[in-house]
Enzyme design. Sequence first.
Site, PDB file in Angstrom:
ATOM      1  N   SER A   1       4.758  -1.370   4.181  1.00  0.00           N
ATOM      2  CA  SER A   1       4.912  -2.765   4.589  1.00  0.00           C
ATOM      3  C   SER A   1       4.975  -3.658   3.347  1.00  0.00           C
ATOM      4  O   SER A   1       4.200  -3.470   2.406  1.00  0.00           O
ATOM      5  CB  SER A   1       3.728  -3.210   5.452  1.00  0.00           C
TER       6      SER A   1
ATOM      7  N   GLN B   1       0.852  -1.203   0.000  1.00  0.00           N
ATOM      8  CA  GLN B   1       0.000   0.000   0.000  1.00  0.00           C
ATOM      9  C   GLN B   1       0.886   1.252   0.000  1.00  0.00           C
ATOM     10  O   GLN B   1       1.530   1.555   0.998  1.00  0.00           O
ATOM     11  CB  GLN B   1      -0.866  -0.022   1.265  1.00  0.00           C
TER      12      GLN B   1
ATOM     13  N   GLU C   1      -9.048  -1.684   6.037  1.00  0.00           N
ATOM     14  CA  GLU C   1      -7.757  -1.877   6.730  1.00  0.00           C
ATOM     15  C   GLU C   1      -7.985  -2.022   8.237  1.00  0.00           C
ATOM     16  O   GLU C   1      -7.368  -2.855   8.899  1.00  0.00           O
ATOM     17  CB  GLU C   1      -6.844  -0.682   6.448  1.00  0.00           C
TER      18      GLU C   1
ATOM     19  N   GLU D   1      -5.410   8.290  17.947  1.00  0.00           N
ATOM     20  CA  GLU D   1      -6.020   9.626  18.074  1.00  0.00           C
ATOM     21  C   GLU D   1      -6.977   9.880  16.909  1.00  0.00           C
ATOM     22  O   GLU D   1      -8.091  10.394  17.089  1.00  0.00           O
ATOM     23  CB  GLU D   1      -4.934  10.722  18.096  1.00  0.00           C
TER      24      GLU D   1
ATOM     25  N   SER E   1       1.111   6.441   2.607  1.00  0.00           N
ATOM     26  CA  SER E   1       1.802   7.405   3.482  1.00  0.00           C
ATOM     27  C   SER E   1       3.029   8.009   2.816  1.00  0.00           C
ATOM     28  O   SER E   1       3.730   7.344   2.056  1.00  0.00           O
ATOM     29  CB  SER E   1       2.262   6.724   4.767  1.00  0.00           C
TER      30      SER E   1
HETATM   31  C1  LIG Z   1       4.023  -0.894  11.461  1.00  0.00           C
HETATM   32  C2  LIG Z   1       3.522   0.125  10.473  1.00  0.00           C
HETATM   33  C3  LIG Z   1       3.204  -0.262   9.188  1.00  0.00           C
HETATM   34  C4  LIG Z   1       2.748   0.674   8.261  1.00  0.00           C
HETATM   35  N1  LIG Z   1       2.470   0.241   6.989  1.00  0.00           N
HETATM   36  C5  LIG Z   1       2.063   1.154   6.075  1.00  0.00           C
HETATM   37  C6  LIG Z   1       1.851   0.741   4.712  1.00  0.00           C
HETATM   38  O1  LIG Z   1       2.022  -0.431   4.358  1.00  0.00           O
HETATM   39  N2  LIG Z   1       1.486   1.666   3.804  1.00  0.00           N
HETATM   40  C7  LIG Z   1       1.279   2.971   4.144  1.00  0.00           C
HETATM   41  O2  LIG Z   1       0.904   3.747   3.271  1.00  0.00           O
HETATM   42  N3  LIG Z   1       1.487   3.410   5.417  1.00  0.00           N
HETATM   43  C8  LIG Z   1       1.882   2.525   6.385  1.00  0.00           C
HETATM   44  N4  LIG Z   1       2.113   2.945   7.681  1.00  0.00           N
HETATM   45  C9  LIG Z   1       1.992   4.384   7.987  1.00  0.00           C
HETATM   46  C10 LIG Z   1       0.842   4.760   8.904  1.00  0.00           C
HETATM   47  O3  LIG Z   1      -0.386   4.642   8.241  1.00  0.00           O
HETATM   48  C11 LIG Z   1       1.127   6.193   9.394  1.00  0.00           C
HETATM   49  O4  LIG Z   1       2.301   6.130  10.180  1.00  0.00           O
HETATM   50  C12 LIG Z   1      -0.023   6.754  10.201  1.00  0.00           C
HETATM   51  O5  LIG Z   1      -1.112   7.044   9.357  1.00  0.00           O
HETATM   52  C13 LIG Z   1       0.374   8.004  10.997  1.00  0.00           C
HETATM   53  O6  LIG Z   1       0.928   8.976  10.179  1.00  0.00           O
HETATM   54  P1  LIG Z   1       2.307   9.712  10.565  1.00  0.00           P
HETATM   55  O7  LIG Z   1       3.297   8.628  10.897  1.00  0.00           O
HETATM   56  O8  LIG Z   1       2.643  10.672   9.472  1.00  0.00           O
HETATM   57  O9  LIG Z   1       2.032  10.464  11.923  1.00  0.00           O
HETATM   58  P2  LIG Z   1       1.339  11.960  12.134  1.00  0.00           P
HETATM   59  O10 LIG Z   1       0.162  12.019  11.271  1.00  0.00           O
HETATM   60  O11 LIG Z   1       2.448  12.939  11.927  1.00  0.00           O
HETATM   61  O12 LIG Z   1       0.934  11.868  13.607  1.00  0.00           O
HETATM   62  C14 LIG Z   1       1.815  12.113  14.702  1.00  0.00           C
HETATM   63  C15 LIG Z   1       0.971  12.153  15.980  1.00  0.00           C
HETATM   64  O13 LIG Z   1       0.023  13.235  15.935  1.00  0.00           O
HETATM   65  C16 LIG Z   1      -1.292  12.753  16.116  1.00  0.00           C
HETATM   66  N5  LIG Z   1      -2.249  13.507  15.307  1.00  0.00           N
HETATM   67  C17 LIG Z   1      -2.118  13.859  13.998  1.00  0.00           C
HETATM   68  N6  LIG Z   1      -3.230  14.501  13.584  1.00  0.00           N
HETATM   69  C18 LIG Z   1      -4.072  14.560  14.660  1.00  0.00           C
HETATM   70  C19 LIG Z   1      -5.375  15.094  14.849  1.00  0.00           C
HETATM   71  N7  LIG Z   1      -6.053  15.715  13.864  1.00  0.00           N
HETATM   72  N8  LIG Z   1      -5.959  14.951  16.086  1.00  0.00           N
HETATM   73  C20 LIG Z   1      -5.302  14.323  17.100  1.00  0.00           C
HETATM   74  N9  LIG Z   1      -4.046  13.799  16.968  1.00  0.00           N
HETATM   75  C21 LIG Z   1      -3.453  13.919  15.758  1.00  0.00           C
HETATM   76  C22 LIG Z   1      -1.226  11.296  15.648  1.00  0.00           C
HETATM   77  O14 LIG Z   1      -2.263  10.538  16.133  1.00  0.00           O
HETATM   78  C23 LIG Z   1       0.128  10.881  16.183  1.00  0.00           C
HETATM   79  O15 LIG Z   1       0.071  10.535  17.531  1.00  0.00           O
HETATM   80  C24 LIG Z   1       2.577   2.030   8.631  1.00  0.00           C
HETATM   81  C25 LIG Z   1       2.904   2.431   9.940  1.00  0.00           C
HETATM   82  C26 LIG Z   1       3.372   1.488  10.852  1.00  0.00           C
HETATM   83  C27 LIG Z   1       3.722   1.948  12.239  1.00  0.00           C
END
Ligand SMILES: Cc1cc2nc3c(=O)[nH]c(=O)nc-3n(C[C@H](O)[C@H](O)[C@H](O)COP(=O)(O)OP(=O)(O)OC[C@H]3O[C@@H](n4cnc5c(N)ncnc54)[C@H](O)[C@@H]3O)c2cc1C
Length: 399
Positions: A153, A118, A236, A369, A121
């Site tokens: 992933s 996928q 998902e 969150e 991100s």
């Molecule tokens: C093990 C693992 C596998 C993954 N696999 C995939 C994959 O295969 N393909 C893919 O596309 N992505 C994948 N991801 C990515 C995952 O979907 C993102 O990490 C996730 O959506 C969070 O985005 P970010 O890391 O940019 O964090 P951010 O969006 O920067 O968030 C940082 C913090 O701020 C909080 N936050 C942000 N906005 C708000 C809001 N509006 N209100 C309250 N709190 C908020 C979040 O909850 C978090 O605690 C994977 C992640 C992990 C950990």
Amino acid sequence: MPVTATTSVPDAERLRALVRDFLATHDPRERLRFLRARFDAGLAWVHYPEGLGGLGLPRALQSVVDEEFAAAGAPDNAPRRNLIGLGMVAPTILRFGTEEQKRRFLRPLWTGEEAWCQLFSEPGAGSDLAVLATRAVRDGDDWVVTGQKVWTSRAHEADWAILLARTDPDVPKHRGLTYFLCDMHSPGVVVRPLRQATGEAEFNEVFLNRVRIPDAHRLGAVGDGWRVAQTTLMNERIAIGGGAAPRETGALGVVARTWRERPELRTPGLHDELLRLWVAWEVNRLTNERIRQQLANGQPGPEGSAVKLAFARLNQRVTGLELTLLAGEGLAYDDWTMRRPAGVDFTQRSPGYRYLRAKGNSIEGGTSEILRNIIAERVLGLPPEPRTDKDVPWKDLPR
Ligand SMILES: Cc1cc2nc3c(=O)[nH]c(=O)nc-3n(C[C@H](O)[C@H](O)[C@H](O)COP(=O)(O)OP(=O)(O)OC[C@H]3O[C@@H](n4cnc5c(N)ncnc54)[C@H](O)[C@@H]3O)c2cc1C
């Protein structure tokens, strides 16, 4: 009884008989041939349409099929290793794909001949996925895609990817996205491992350098990518939140077994905590089962967010309890080799691995969150978060 497009199976017993007839005429030792035939017989996912691996039956009957095949020791399509394909890509293609796309992709996806990842991100787009910057520009019959994805992933072993890209920077962020099916073997796709807290590189960063995607591999209309992606994301959460698992499986099964086999570790406080978690896990498992059975054609609603949220919290508490129970013994890490595994292993690895890996549950597939926001807004009907950028063209957003 041969299975034909017109076979009608009114109830579970007829379906059971259908599976037994299939088992009598197909050799389970020829794994791939067996799985292909199972798809062609409509016994892959019974709620899918005839000709696409199903029989158009209620989804609840799938457990009848799965039980019969499992009891016969027949090979399965390794759902744990194929979570993205089976849990997310298939329902999205089923809903938005053209007939040609459905026929091309669903069979090898189900048999596991083609692995999926996928590409959603990006370094600047996670929770706020709609701000993503990967660009797709139309060039004749193709799209030319340039950008960077992250946390992907299984990208290292995927043949295909679901990809969200920006096709129109001049409209507000949700409206300028388009959804594609991207061949991971295309020139310009570069996959690099990212090591995570467990020591393994389950996920990757992926660079897309002028990757050409034929327009025939666009899923849904140009500019409609956000709507298509919602189907993927809702599925998902159900996929991560837990499958139709038997009682006492996963991390809870491991800690319950340790509890029974190691009486010297027990204390009244730990007993209390284990019982609480056991009950909460069972409630979540049964809730998940109920939601699965209610799904019509694999389209869950926002309530799937609650199951995923609860699973993440519980898995972290259960793996934490295991470490407390085993004390120093539990902290010993099994192996620090940078492996690139196909899936997550919550049962065969060490307690230390389980504890660290469970941390990712509250991030992957949407953070806790964000899931709370979804439940608040779309399930409970509470006032939405202020969205000041809703009507601003994406190109004018500060980045
Ligand atoms: C093990 C693992 C596998 C993954 N696999 C995939 C994959 O295969 N393909 C893919 O596309 N992505 C994948 N991801 C990515 C995952 O979907 C993102 O990490 C996730 O959506 C969070 O985005 P970010 O890391 O940019 O964090 P951010 O969006 O920067 O968030 C940082 C913090 O701020 C909080 N936050 C942000 N906005 C708000 C809001 N509006 N209100 C309250 N709190 C908020 C979040 O909850 C978090 O605690 C994977 C992640 C992990 C950990």
